[in-house]
Design an enzyme around this catalytic site. Structure first.
Site, PDB file in Angstrom:
ATOM      1  N   HIS A  23     -10.430  30.977 -24.166  1.00  0.00           N
ATOM      2  CA  HIS A  23      -9.343  31.010 -25.186  1.00  0.00           C
ATOM      3  C   HIS A  23      -8.125  30.656 -24.638  1.00  0.00           C
ATOM      4  CE1 HIS A  23      -7.270  34.529 -23.948  1.00  0.00           C
ATOM      5  NE2 HIS A  23      -8.211  35.015 -23.300  1.00  0.00           N
ATOM      6  N   CYS A  24      -7.202  30.129 -25.657  1.00  0.00           N
ATOM      7  CA  CYS A  24      -6.075  29.802 -25.051  1.00  0.00           C
ATOM      8  C   CYS A  24      -5.018  30.545 -25.722  1.00  0.00           C
ATOM      9  CB  CYS A  24      -5.312  28.444 -25.276  1.00  0.00           C
ATOM     10  SG  CYS A  24      -5.514  27.821 -27.088  1.00  0.00           S
ATOM     11  N   VAL A  25      -3.640  30.513 -25.886  1.00  0.00           N
ATOM     12  CA  VAL A  25      -2.841  31.382 -26.486  1.00  0.00           C
ATOM     13  C   VAL A  25      -3.015  31.597 -27.792  1.00  0.00           C
ATOM     14  CG1 VAL A  25      -0.174  31.984 -26.905  1.00  0.00           C
ATOM     15  CG2 VAL A  25      -0.883  30.493 -24.793  1.00  0.00           C
TER      16      VAL A  25
END
EC number: 2.7.1.211
Length: 467
Positions: A23-25
């Site tokens: 996942h990213c932000v």
């Protein structure tokens, strides 16, 4: 939260369909075995999901800052895939990509990491323009002229802003060699080597050539011009690939005990000789040829150029091909002092925000209203993914309305000759990176992308609502 995660897993085809996850932000990034098993309608009905799209072999689910961390934790526990790094997910996703997609992804992997430095430089250059250009705050004078105490402040801002462009090959060298699997430190040295002060500055090459003042090295009877490659993209990209491959070749054959004494020096020397003798001159010529081609097309048929690039930039974002044009922008800036493509990118982003904002006004769905509002603001500030994938593409007609508005604005600013000497923030603040002489025309284009997509989207939404 666990229940929502279970629904996400069901909507993407079950845990058996998941190859890797990270996942990213704001987004859950998944490598899936078969994306055709995804039930997108079911997925977008889940409360925590704000949108979903597939790009570069990854299936990305927009969830939001903070919440995505909790969903990812539950996702890993429920699917048993194990936590993966972004690089691991990228590698897993590459199996779903064809040769063209992999090439585009490679360029994206190289340029995205250096984009913050380039955008920051563009924004700072815009601030410096406000201080030094006459006619903005005073009729016939600049701020620095009227207030000399700001002169040194402007000079420092200009130095900081220009650094990313002056040493651009160093940034690209670091990122490219890293992507190709070589030593990042050698990549930095390679890039800085191409802009060494002992070399003739690339921007003064044409004048020096006319005067016969280009210095040369004489190597075994071959004359090699002592020319730098400031602002150039192609020379350092090709040289970085060569450096990484030479280093990998040597590293497999040189014993660890003498690795440091043999591999880095030989790699740099061999790559440096080949770059200055062949790669640099050839790619410099190719880069100028490509630049001349783009300029000729837009000069010959500006209406068509503005229509196509302004209108179809958004679909390029869907495919990921928009990353390839960053290299073109940088090449244009190095060759002719500015890019006429990037201003259209900024207007395209604003258009997507305007269409999403119209959906916020038109819809009665509270979840969509909140998503449309936040994503439109994000797009107006240059980040279009939430608006495009979360709202506009879901309903299609807002996306088309944004394309129409962007195409019209692209024609207007192309006919007016608007260009940007640097790349800045691709939204409403974009005018900072536009020369003040073009502000009037650029603001006309900005007005078009604010109004046209909004009106078209609102009208269609109202008509659909009455049916």
């Amino acid at each position: 939260m666990k229940r929502s995660t279970e629904e996400i897993i069901e909507a993407i085809g079950g845990k058996e369909n998941v190859s890797a996850a990270t996942h990213c932000v704001t987004r859950l990034r998944l490598a899936l075995h078969d994306e055709s098993k995804v039930n997108k309608e079911m997925l977008e009905e889940i409360d925590v999901v704000k949108g979903a799209f597939s790009t570069n072999g990854q299936y990305q689910i927009v969830i939001g800052n903070g919440t995505v961390n909790k969903v990812y934790k539950d996702f890993v526990a429920l699917t048993g895939v194990g936590e993966a790094s972004k690089d691991e997910v990228k590698k897993a996703a590459e199996s779903n990509m064809n040769a063209l997609q992999r090439a585009i992804k490679t360029l994206a992997d190289i340029f995205i990491p250096i984009l913050p430095a380039i955008v920051t430089a563009g924004l700072l250059m815009g601030i410096n323009n406000l201080l030094t250009n006459p006619g903005i705050f005073y009729s016939n004078a600049s701020v620095v002229y009227m207030h000399p105490q700001f002169g040194d402040i402007s000079s420092i801002i200009n130095l900081i802003a220009n650094t990313a462009f002056v040493f651009l090959p160093g940034l690209i060298g670091w990122s490219a060699v890293k992507r190709f699997g070589g030593s990042e430190l050698l990549g930095i040295v390679l890039g800085l080597m191409l802009v060494h002060p002992d070399l003739l500055n690339a921007w003064g090459y044409a004048e020096a050539q006319e005067q016969g003042a280009v210095g040369t090295w004489n190597l075994f009877g071959f004359e090699i011009e002592k020319v730098g490659y400031q602002g150039q993209v192609l020379p350092v990209l090709v040289a970085a690939y060569l450096l990484a491959k030479v280093e990998q070749f040597l590293a497999k054959r040189v014993p660890d005990s003498i690795h440091l004494l043999i591999v880095p020096p030989v790699t740099l020397l061999l790559t440096g000789f080949i770059t200055f003798a062949a790669i640099g001159p050839i790619t410099f010529t190719v880069g100028n040829f490509l630049t001349s081609g783009f300029v000729s097309i837009f000069e010959a048929v500006p209406v068509l150029g503005g229509l196509i690039y302004g209108g179809f930039y958004s679909p390029l974002v869907i495919t990921g091909m928009h990353h390839t044009f960053l290299a073109v922008d940088l090449q244009l800036i190095a060759s002719i002092g500015g890019t006429f493509l990037w201003p259209m990118v900024a207007l395209s982003n604003i258009a997507q925000g305007s269409a999403a904002f119209a959906m916020m006004v038109a819809t009665k769905d509270e979840k969509l209203k909140g998503l449309a509002l936040t994503s439109s603001i994000s797009a107006w500030l240059g980040i279009t993914e939430p608006a495009m994938f979360g709202v506009n593409l879901r309903y299609r007609y807002p996306f088309i309305a944004a394309m129409i508005g962007s195409a019209i604005a692209g024609i207007v600013i192309t006919l007016a000759g608007v260009y940007a000497p640097s790349i800045g923030v691709g939204g409403l603040p974009a005018f900072f990176s536009i020369p003040t002489t073009f502000w009037g025309n650029f603001f006309i284009g900005m007005g078009i992308v604010l109004i046209v997509p909004f009106i078209i989207t609102l009208i269609i939404a109202k008509v659909k609502d009455k049916k």
